[in-house]
Scaffold this motif. Sequence first.
Motif, mmCIF file in Angstrom:
data_model
loop_
_atom_site.group_PDB
_atom_site.id
_atom_site.type_symbol
_atom_site.label_atom_id
_atom_site.label_comp_id
_atom_site.label_asym_id
_atom_site.label_seq_id
_atom_site.Cartn_x
_atom_site.Cartn_y
_atom_site.Cartn_z
ATOM 1 N N ASP A 139 0.848 -1.195 0.000
ATOM 2 C CA ASP A 139 0.000 0.000 0.000
ATOM 3 C C ASP A 139 0.888 1.251 0.000
ATOM 4 O O ASP A 139 1.933 1.276 0.655
ATOM 5 N N GLU A 189 -2.026 -11.263 -6.604
ATOM 6 C CA GLU A 189 -2.665 -11.185 -5.285
ATOM 7 C C GLU A 189 -3.062 -12.581 -4.794
ATOM 8 O O GLU A 189 -3.162 -12.816 -3.589
ATOM 9 N N LEU A 219 -6.195 -17.140 2.960
ATOM 10 C CA LEU A 219 -7.522 -17.174 2.330
ATOM 11 C C LEU A 219 -7.741 -18.472 1.565
ATOM 12 O O LEU A 219 -8.853 -18.779 1.144
HETATM 13 P P1 AMP Z 1 -6.741 -1.049 -3.424
HETATM 14 O O1 AMP Z 1 -5.788 -1.454 -4.514
HETATM 15 O O2 AMP Z 1 -6.107 -0.178 -2.384
HETATM 16 O O3 AMP Z 1 -8.005 -0.480 -3.967
HETATM 17 O O4 AMP Z 1 -7.148 -2.354 -2.624
HETATM 18 C C1 AMP Z 1 -7.634 -3.484 -3.250
HETATM 19 C C2 AMP Z 1 -7.681 -4.591 -2.233
HETATM 20 O O5 AMP Z 1 -8.141 -5.764 -2.890
HETATM 21 C C3 AMP Z 1 -6.334 -4.908 -1.637
HETATM 22 O O6 AMP Z 1 -6.433 -4.949 -0.250
HETATM 23 C C4 AMP Z 1 -6.015 -6.272 -2.206
HETATM 24 O O7 AMP Z 1 -5.220 -7.059 -1.361
HETATM 25 C C5 AMP Z 1 -7.393 -6.843 -2.416
HETATM 26 N N1 AMP Z 1 -7.367 -7.924 -3.402
HETATM 27 C C6 AMP Z 1 -7.005 -7.858 -4.694
HETATM 28 N N2 AMP Z 1 -7.032 -9.073 -5.270
HETATM 29 C C7 AMP Z 1 -7.399 -9.946 -4.297
HETATM 30 C C8 AMP Z 1 -7.588 -11.349 -4.267
HETATM 31 N N3 AMP Z 1 -7.419 -12.093 -5.345
HETATM 32 N N4 AMP Z 1 -7.993 -11.896 -3.106
HETATM 33 C C9 AMP Z 1 -8.188 -11.137 -2.005
HETATM 34 N N5 AMP Z 1 -8.015 -9.799 -1.967
HETATM 35 C C10 AMP Z 1 -7.624 -9.206 -3.108
#
Ligand code: AMP
Length: 268
Positions: free
Chosen positions: A66, A126, A136
């Motif tokens: 982040d 991810e 997960l």
């Molecule tokens: P952002 O990019 O700050 O908008 O956050 C997107 C969120 O989605 C992040 O916390 C990622 O870890 C989460 N995310 C993206 N892809 C996955 C996935 N395949 N499984 C679980 N969480 C995900």
Amino acid sequence: MPLTHRIEPNQAICLSSISADGKHLAGSRKDAEKEFFKLRDELIEWQCKLYAQGKQSLLIVLQAMDAGGKDGSIRHLFKGVNPQGVQVASFKAPTSTELSHDYLWRIHQEAPGKGMIRIFNRSHYEDVLVVRVDNLAPEEVWQKRYEQINHFEQLLAENRTTILKFYLHISKDEQKQRFQDRLDDPESHWKFSLQDLEKRKQWDDYMAAYEDVLNRCSTSWAPWYVIPANQKWYRNLAIMKVIVHKLREMNPQYPPAEPGLHNVVIED
Ligand code: AMP
Ligand code: MG
């Protein structure tokens, strides 16, 4: 590490031994910015040709912790590029429909069509990062994914999609500073989530997960680049250099004119 920051296949990577600082790698910031703007003009020209030719695609994957600079990179790198030929796909936590399919299902649908540049803001990685760190899915599920991902990317590459993957490498201190800046600026509050602090606590687990990604999924057809990203100006230049270098190699060209165009007279 070579100046390009490219990770060789099966290269053992220890992120704590790679500096997130880029400033010692370039001359002055002013020169770096000048070079960046020149390269961006070149990117704009290549993108026109890529689109006009309509035969090959470019996929750019961005991953980072982040506040690592994914959004800022996209904004700076593609400013002025024809929006018709560049699309961004941002991957959030999967919906229930997405979860009812295999993890690459939603990704494949967003792969670039011929003539297009597609930027992945987060990606299928991810599924071996947050999924691994937050448990997960069980280990026997995510362990198989590195190889599956390599095969998936090979499929895209063999169908004329060039793939470049960038890990924007910031230090933990730099993340703290950027979080603080976001907290101090009301117009940046929307970028901040309390969940980001939970992820910060898992920093070492994320670094280990990223190291496995970099060690196991940097291939000749879809290489990873570790970009020192503490200084945004250096980050922008380093990514831009890799992209423009690759576009030169792809060398898209305008398609030939229809025969007889030189005789055309346009009637009043
Ligand atoms: P952002 O990019 O700050 O908008 O956050 C997107 C969120 O989605 C992040 O916390 C990622 O870890 C989460 N995310 C993206 N892809 C996955 C996935 N395949 N499984 C679980 N969480 C995900
Ligand atoms: Mg976020």
